[in-house]
Design a protein around this motif. Sequence first.
Motif, PDB file in Angstrom:
ATOM      1  N   PHE A  48       0.829  -1.214   0.000  1.00 23.44           N
ATOM      2  CA  PHE A  48       0.000   0.000   0.000  1.00 23.44           C
ATOM      3  C   PHE A  48       0.862   1.263   0.000  1.00 23.44           C
ATOM      4  O   PHE A  48       1.977   1.278   0.527  1.00 23.44           O
ATOM      5  CB  PHE A  48      -0.864   0.065   1.272  1.00 23.44           C
ATOM      6  CG  PHE A  48      -1.988  -0.927   1.347  1.00 23.44           C
ATOM      7  CD1 PHE A  48      -3.163  -0.742   0.636  1.00 23.44           C
ATOM      8  CD2 PHE A  48      -1.891  -2.044   2.181  1.00 23.44           C
ATOM      9  CE1 PHE A  48      -4.222  -1.640   0.737  1.00 23.44           C
ATOM     10  CE2 PHE A  48      -2.932  -2.946   2.292  1.00 23.44           C
ATOM     11  CZ  PHE A  48      -4.109  -2.747   1.561  1.00 23.44           C
ATOM     12  N   ASP A  49       0.274   2.317  -0.536  1.00 22.80           N
ATOM     13  CA  ASP A  49       0.760   3.694  -0.366  1.00 22.80           C
ATOM     14  C   ASP A  49       0.079   4.157   0.931  1.00 22.80           C
ATOM     15  O   ASP A  49      -1.099   4.500   0.931  1.00 22.80           O
ATOM     16  CB  ASP A  49       0.294   4.485  -1.603  1.00 22.80           C
ATOM     17  CG  ASP A  49       0.559   5.975  -1.512  1.00 22.80           C
ATOM     18  OD1 ASP A  49       1.210   6.408  -0.555  1.00 22.80           O
ATOM     19  OD2 ASP A  49       0.095   6.687  -2.430  1.00 22.80           O
ATOM     20  N   VAL A  50       0.816   4.076   2.040  1.00 23.08           N
ATOM     21  CA  VAL A  50       0.197   4.255   3.361  1.00 23.08           C
ATOM     22  C   VAL A  50       0.288   5.722   3.811  1.00 23.08           C
ATOM     23  O   VAL A  50       1.387   6.258   3.980  1.00 23.08           O
ATOM     24  CB  VAL A  50       0.884   3.362   4.431  1.00 23.08           C
ATOM     25  CG1 VAL A  50       0.107   3.416   5.747  1.00 23.08           C
ATOM     26  CG2 VAL A  50       1.005   1.926   3.950  1.00 23.08           C
ATOM     27  N   ILE A  51      -0.858   6.323   4.016  1.00 24.12           N
ATOM     28  CA  ILE A  51      -0.928   7.746   4.391  1.00 24.12           C
ATOM     29  C   ILE A  51      -1.499   7.830   5.803  1.00 24.12           C
ATOM     30  O   ILE A  51      -2.578   7.280   6.072  1.00 24.12           O
ATOM     31  CB  ILE A  51      -1.832   8.506   3.396  1.00 24.12           C
ATOM     32  CG1 ILE A  51      -1.222   8.408   1.994  1.00 24.12           C
ATOM     33  CG2 ILE A  51      -2.039   9.952   3.808  1.00 24.12           C
ATOM     34  CD1 ILE A  51      -2.225   8.353   0.892  1.00 24.12           C
ATOM     35  N   VAL A  52      -0.747   8.449   6.693  1.00 19.88           N
ATOM     36  CA  VAL A  52      -1.162   8.478   8.105  1.00 19.88           C
ATOM     37  C   VAL A  52      -1.195   9.924   8.607  1.00 19.88           C
ATOM     38  O   VAL A  52      -0.158  10.508   8.908  1.00 19.88           O
ATOM     39  CB  VAL A  52      -0.207   7.633   8.977  1.00 19.88           C
ATOM     40  CG1 VAL A  52      -0.715   7.579  10.418  1.00 19.88           C
ATOM     41  CG2 VAL A  52      -0.065   6.229   8.427  1.00 19.88           C
ATOM     42  N   PRO A  53      -2.381  10.501   8.690  1.00 19.04           N
ATOM     43  CA  PRO A  53      -2.469  11.884   9.182  1.00 19.04           C
ATOM     44  C   PRO A  53      -2.547  11.960  10.704  1.00 19.04           C
ATOM     45  O   PRO A  53      -2.905  10.989  11.365  1.00 19.04           O
ATOM     46  CB  PRO A  53      -3.797  12.370   8.568  1.00 19.04           C
ATOM     47  CG  PRO A  53      -4.629  11.123   8.478  1.00 19.04           C
ATOM     48  CD  PRO A  53      -3.671   9.970   8.242  1.00 19.04           C
ATOM     49  N   ASP A  54      -2.210  13.126  11.235  1.00 16.62           N
ATOM     50  CA  ASP A  54      -2.625  13.503  12.591  1.00 16.62           C
ATOM     51  C   ASP A  54      -3.906  14.301  12.401  1.00 16.62           C
ATOM     52  O   ASP A  54      -3.908  15.324  11.693  1.00 16.62           O
ATOM     53  CB  ASP A  54      -1.584  14.429  13.252  1.00 16.62           C
ATOM     54  CG  ASP A  54      -0.304  13.702  13.656  1.00 16.62           C
ATOM     55  OD1 ASP A  54      -0.320  12.457  13.755  1.00 16.62           O
ATOM     56  OD2 ASP A  54       0.711  14.397  13.879  1.00 16.62           O
ATOM     57  N   LEU A  55      -5.009  13.843  12.976  1.00 16.11           N
ATOM     58  CA  LEU A  55      -6.272  14.580  12.842  1.00 16.11           C
ATOM     59  C   LEU A  55      -6.117  15.988  13.413  1.00 16.11           C
ATOM     60  O   LEU A  55      -5.276  16.213  14.305  1.00 16.11           O
ATOM     61  CB  LEU A  55      -7.397  13.842  13.582  1.00 16.11           C
ATOM     62  CG  LEU A  55      -7.766  12.470  13.002  1.00 16.11           C
ATOM     63  CD1 LEU A  55      -8.757  11.764  13.927  1.00 16.11           C
ATOM     64  CD2 LEU A  55      -8.360  12.593  11.593  1.00 16.11           C
ATOM     65  N   ARG A  56      -6.932  16.916  12.928  1.00 14.69           N
ATOM     66  CA  ARG A  56      -6.816  18.301  13.419  1.00 14.69           C
ATOM     67  C   ARG A  56      -6.924  18.327  14.954  1.00 14.69           C
ATOM     68  O   ARG A  56      -7.735  17.613  15.558  1.00 14.69           O
ATOM     69  CB  ARG A  56      -7.853  19.217  12.789  1.00 14.69           C
ATOM     70  CG  ARG A  56      -9.279  18.942  13.130  1.00 14.69           C
ATOM     71  CD  ARG A  56     -10.188  20.101  12.724  1.00 14.69           C
ATOM     72  NE  ARG A  56     -10.226  20.338  11.303  1.00 14.69           N
ATOM     73  CZ  ARG A  56     -10.509  21.527  10.751  1.00 14.69           C
ATOM     74  NH1 ARG A  56     -10.779  22.566  11.509  1.00 14.69           N
ATOM     75  NH2 ARG A  56     -10.543  21.664   9.444  1.00 14.69           N
ATOM     76  N   GLY A  57      -6.033  19.106  15.552  1.00 11.32           N
ATOM     77  CA  GLY A  57      -6.031  19.204  17.014  1.00 11.32           C
ATOM     78  C   GLY A  57      -5.164  18.168  17.707  1.00 11.32           C
ATOM     79  O   GLY A  57      -5.005  18.203  18.920  1.00 11.32           O
ATOM     80  N   PHE A  58      -4.598  17.226  16.945  1.00  8.53           N
ATOM     81  CA  PHE A  58      -3.765  16.161  17.538  1.00  8.53           C
ATOM     82  C   PHE A  58      -2.381  16.151  16.884  1.00  8.53           C
ATOM     83  O   PHE A  58      -2.218  16.612  15.747  1.00  8.53           O
ATOM     84  CB  PHE A  58      -4.439  14.798  17.357  1.00  8.53           C
ATOM     85  CG  PHE A  58      -5.718  14.669  18.142  1.00  8.53           C
ATOM     86  CD1 PHE A  58      -5.697  14.384  19.498  1.00  8.53           C
ATOM     87  CD2 PHE A  58      -6.944  14.898  17.540  1.00  8.53           C
ATOM     88  CE1 PHE A  58      -6.873  14.300  20.235  1.00  8.53           C
ATOM     89  CE2 PHE A  58      -8.119  14.815  18.272  1.00  8.53           C
ATOM     90  CZ  PHE A  58      -8.085  14.519  19.622  1.00  8.53           C
ATOM     91  N   GLY A  59      -1.429  15.593  17.604  1.00  8.69           N
ATOM     92  CA  GLY A  59      -0.078  15.442  17.066  1.00  8.69           C
ATOM     93  C   GLY A  59       0.450  16.769  16.567  1.00  8.69           C
ATOM     94  O   GLY A  59       0.392  17.786  17.265  1.00  8.69           O
ATOM     95  N   GLN A  60       0.928  16.756  15.333  1.00 10.44           N
ATOM     96  CA  GLN A  60       1.557  17.956  14.765  1.00 10.44           C
ATOM     97  C   GLN A  60       0.573  18.811  13.971  1.00 10.44           C
ATOM     98  O   GLN A  60       0.970  19.783  13.337  1.00 10.44           O
ATOM     99  CB  GLN A  60       2.711  17.540  13.825  1.00 10.44           C
ATOM    100  CG  GLN A  60       3.789  16.692  14.492  1.00 10.44           C
ATOM    101  CD  GLN A  60       4.388  17.395  15.695  1.00 10.44           C
ATOM    102  OE1 GLN A  60       4.775  18.558  15.622  1.00 10.44           O
ATOM    103  NE2 GLN A  60       4.445  16.695  16.823  1.00 10.44           N
TER     104      GLN A  60
END
Length: 256
Positions: A48-60
């Motif tokens: 897979f082309d794996v895309i991992v976001p930080d949801l708004r308000g979390f992480g960076q």
Amino acid sequence: MKSATARVNGINLAYSRTGTGKPLVLVHGFPLDGSTWASVIPLLMAKFDVIVPDLRGFGQSTATDDPISMGTYANDLAALLDHLGIAKAAVAGHSMGGYVSLAFAKLHPGRIAGLGLVASQAAADAPDKKEGRYNTAKAVEEQGVSVVADGMANKLTALPDLQVCLRDLMRRQRTGGVTAALRAMAEREDNLAWLASADHPVVLVHGDADALIPADRSHEIAAALPTAKLTVIPGAGHMPMLEAPAAVAEALLALI
Ligand code: MLT
């Protein structure tokens, strides 16, 4: 792994992108960030082309003060896919990330290639649970994120070292992101009946020792949608992607 930030919907959305193959978005749970998928990504990147976001308000990612819904997070994912030039993707979410993935599938039906729900559910909150979320949001505003972090750590997993790591990760999240997510979860829709008519692949993964969302919630979806592929992981708690990453990756391969 390539880490980057996309300017979408007026915020900075941080994400990582790894591997080649069909696009797969992995959505984290509450009150965590994309790093919770770190053990699974290497097991999926060949396919897979794996895309991992930080949801708004979390992480960076940027926190905003506006009230939000599961749809807000879902629309951020759609805007991220636009930014990356991806028309359609499989989306798999852990717990609250599953609620976001469901909202994405509902709001952007032409863009979902497959749906994964890991330690999650399609049902909405019962009235007492909903009220509890509002009370928790108030407590977080008054006392800080540690109220949630310290209360949740032992319920996420039985593994002591992992409890410590997750408590630290939760404590690093920001008040605005955590309170907005609590209120958004309280107001989310019941999606069980809607999901029962899904015409894309659906993968369900649940630990049978999950102390936060019982595995019954996945069995309930599997009963309503017999084409869903259910994997129950013996002994795993609420964090199967960290407790049993190989089993989670194996299950998600069905989204290819
Ligand atoms: C999560 O792990 O994302 C949350 O526990 C989900 C919830 O509270 O419903």
